[in-house]
Scaffold this motif. Structure first.
Motif, mmCIF file in Angstrom:
data_model
loop_
_atom_site.group_PDB
_atom_site.id
_atom_site.type_symbol
_atom_site.label_atom_id
_atom_site.label_comp_id
_atom_site.label_asym_id
_atom_site.label_seq_id
_atom_site.Cartn_x
_atom_site.Cartn_y
_atom_site.Cartn_z
ATOM 1 N N GLY A 69 37.164 41.990 -1.101
ATOM 2 C CA GLY A 69 36.066 41.156 -1.276
ATOM 3 C C GLY A 69 35.107 41.935 -1.870
ATOM 4 N N LEU A 70 34.489 43.136 -1.117
ATOM 5 C CA LEU A 70 33.332 43.773 -1.577
ATOM 6 C C LEU A 70 33.512 44.149 -3.143
ATOM 7 C CD1 LEU A 70 32.632 45.818 1.586
ATOM 8 C CD2 LEU A 70 31.192 43.847 0.823
ATOM 9 N N THR A 71 34.618 44.220 -3.458
ATOM 10 C CA THR A 71 34.697 44.880 -4.931
ATOM 11 C C THR A 71 33.869 43.484 -5.814
ATOM 12 O OG1 THR A 71 36.772 43.552 -5.548
ATOM 13 C CG2 THR A 71 36.858 45.872 -4.563
ATOM 14 N N LEU A 72 33.776 42.493 -5.274
ATOM 15 C CA LEU A 72 32.999 41.512 -5.988
ATOM 16 C C LEU A 72 31.251 41.871 -6.014
ATOM 17 C CD1 LEU A 72 34.913 38.371 -5.129
ATOM 18 C CD2 LEU A 72 34.956 39.266 -7.413
ATOM 19 N N ALA A 73 30.898 42.708 -5.165
ATOM 20 C CA ALA A 73 29.587 42.700 -4.951
ATOM 21 C C ALA A 73 28.767 43.096 -6.272
ATOM 22 C CB ALA A 73 29.254 44.011 -3.963
ATOM 23 N N PRO A 74 29.142 43.762 -7.252
ATOM 24 C CA PRO A 74 28.234 43.830 -8.515
ATOM 25 C C PRO A 74 28.096 42.569 -9.075
ATOM 26 C CG PRO A 74 30.282 45.691 -8.443
ATOM 27 C CD PRO A 74 30.413 44.632 -7.318
ATOM 28 N N LEU A 75 29.130 41.754 -8.914
ATOM 29 C CA LEU A 75 28.880 40.087 -9.612
ATOM 30 C C LEU A 75 27.897 39.489 -8.700
ATOM 31 C CD1 LEU A 75 32.744 39.315 -10.292
ATOM 32 C CD2 LEU A 75 31.183 40.057 -11.865
ATOM 33 N N PHE A 76 27.996 39.664 -7.604
ATOM 34 C CA PHE A 76 26.804 39.011 -6.979
ATOM 35 C C PHE A 76 25.316 39.759 -7.073
ATOM 36 C CE2 PHE A 76 29.951 38.821 -3.177
ATOM 37 C CZ PHE A 76 30.643 37.689 -3.668
ATOM 38 N N ALA A 77 25.299 40.966 -7.586
ATOM 39 C CA ALA A 77 23.955 41.518 -7.739
ATOM 40 C C ALA A 77 23.642 41.087 -9.109
ATOM 41 C CB ALA A 77 24.260 42.872 -7.927
ATOM 42 N N THR A 78 24.396 40.913 -10.129
ATOM 43 C CA THR A 78 24.360 40.411 -11.398
ATOM 44 C C THR A 78 23.744 38.930 -11.496
ATOM 45 O OG1 THR A 78 25.877 41.872 -12.346
ATOM 46 C CG2 THR A 78 25.188 39.825 -13.837
ATOM 47 N N LEU A 79 24.379 38.193 -10.472
ATOM 48 C CA LEU A 79 23.784 36.800 -10.577
ATOM 49 C C LEU A 79 22.755 36.723 -9.684
ATOM 50 C CD1 LEU A 79 27.302 34.999 -9.048
ATOM 51 C CD2 LEU A 79 26.025 34.406 -11.190
ATOM 52 N N ALA A 80 22.275 37.492 -8.864
ATOM 53 C CA ALA A 80 20.772 37.488 -8.300
ATOM 54 C C ALA A 80 20.038 37.974 -9.254
ATOM 55 C CB ALA A 80 20.838 38.395 -7.058
ATOM 56 N N ASP A 81 20.120 38.815 -10.060
ATOM 57 C CA ASP A 81 19.411 39.390 -11.220
ATOM 58 C C ASP A 81 19.177 38.192 -11.981
ATOM 59 O OD1 ASP A 81 19.110 41.803 -10.028
ATOM 60 O OD2 ASP A 81 20.314 42.763 -11.407
ATOM 61 N N TRP A 82 20.151 37.455 -12.474
ATOM 62 C CA TRP A 82 19.975 36.528 -13.249
ATOM 63 C C TRP A 82 19.008 35.342 -12.724
ATOM 64 C CZ3 TRP A 82 20.892 31.497 -13.614
ATOM 65 C CH2 TRP A 82 20.649 30.700 -14.922
ATOM 66 N N ALA A 83 19.402 35.035 -11.688
ATOM 67 C CA ALA A 83 18.711 33.914 -10.839
ATOM 68 C C ALA A 83 16.966 34.348 -10.854
ATOM 69 C CB ALA A 83 18.939 33.666 -9.730
ATOM 70 N N LEU A 87 14.987 31.694 -12.947
ATOM 71 C CA LEU A 87 14.733 30.761 -12.124
ATOM 72 C C LEU A 87 13.334 29.643 -12.796
ATOM 73 C CD1 LEU A 87 15.234 28.980 -9.592
ATOM 74 C CD2 LEU A 87 13.855 30.534 -8.377
ATOM 75 N N PRO A 88 12.430 30.405 -13.135
ATOM 76 C CA PRO A 88 11.193 29.748 -13.672
ATOM 77 C C PRO A 88 11.630 28.628 -14.988
ATOM 78 C CG PRO A 88 10.623 31.907 -13.742
ATOM 79 C CD PRO A 88 12.164 32.019 -13.231
ATOM 80 N N THR A 89 12.750 29.237 -15.714
ATOM 81 C CA THR A 89 13.408 28.356 -16.801
ATOM 82 C C THR A 89 13.885 27.127 -16.191
ATOM 83 O OG1 THR A 89 13.548 30.396 -18.269
ATOM 84 C CG2 THR A 89 14.749 28.293 -18.885
ATOM 85 N N ARG A 94 14.167 21.259 -14.993
ATOM 86 C CA ARG A 94 14.487 20.289 -13.787
ATOM 87 C C ARG A 94 13.173 19.499 -13.907
ATOM 88 N NH1 ARG A 94 16.521 23.848 -8.679
ATOM 89 N NH2 ARG A 94 18.305 24.173 -9.514
ATOM 90 N N ARG A 95 12.079 19.916 -14.044
ATOM 91 C CA ARG A 95 10.675 19.227 -14.139
ATOM 92 C C ARG A 95 10.897 18.383 -15.460
ATOM 93 N NH1 ARG A 95 8.271 23.762 -12.443
ATOM 94 N NH2 ARG A 95 7.655 24.287 -14.230
ATOM 95 N N ALA A 96 11.194 18.751 -16.570
ATOM 96 C CA ALA A 96 11.381 18.023 -17.741
ATOM 97 C C ALA A 96 12.535 16.888 -17.750
ATOM 98 C CB ALA A 96 11.667 18.868 -19.018
ATOM 99 N N TYR A 97 13.519 17.353 -17.158
ATOM 100 C CA TYR A 97 14.559 16.241 -16.941
ATOM 101 C C TYR A 97 14.178 14.966 -15.915
ATOM 102 C CZ TYR A 97 18.916 14.478 -15.102
ATOM 103 O OH TYR A 97 20.121 13.728 -15.086
#
Length: 105
Positions: A69-83, A87-89, A94-97
């Motif tokens: 399961g830890l082999t997925l850690a790089p994907l979690f890091a990428t998702l966290a960086d993306w977020a 996140l401001p966008t 959400r506000r516009a919607y």
């Protein structure tokens, strides 16, 4: 193999380490106990988490992310960086919607 809840469960176990069912349930507040049980069983079956049963009174069960399961850690890091970056966008969208009153026919 993967469902809506796979990433939150694996991320929580990676981030907080070994946990009991109730601890996972508290951290992933929007998941029902039934679905959490189903997902944990599937993730164990897939080899992504490990379940440890302690024959005590009362019995204790703990879950932790496996080495596989830890082999997925790089994907979690990428998702966290993306977020973090986007996140401001997302909040602006959400506000516009919400200002439009939601979906339109």
């Amino acid at each position: 193999m993967f469902s809506r809840w796979t990433t939150p469960i694996l991320w929580t176990l990676k981030e907080y380490g070994r946990q009991r069912f109730v601890e996972l349930e508290r951290r992933i507040t929007t998941i029902s106990p039934k679905v959490l049980t189903q997902r944990l069983r599937q993730l164990e079956r897939d080899g992504l988490i490990e379940r440890t049963y302690h024959a005590e009174v009362p019995p204790r069960v703990e879950y932790e992310i496996s080495a596989f399961g830890l082999t997925l850690a790089p994907l979690f890091a990428t998702l966290a960086d993306w977020a973090t970056e986007h996140l401001p966008t997302v909040e602006q969208s959400r506000r516009a919607y919400d200002d439009r009153g939601g979906p339109r026919p």
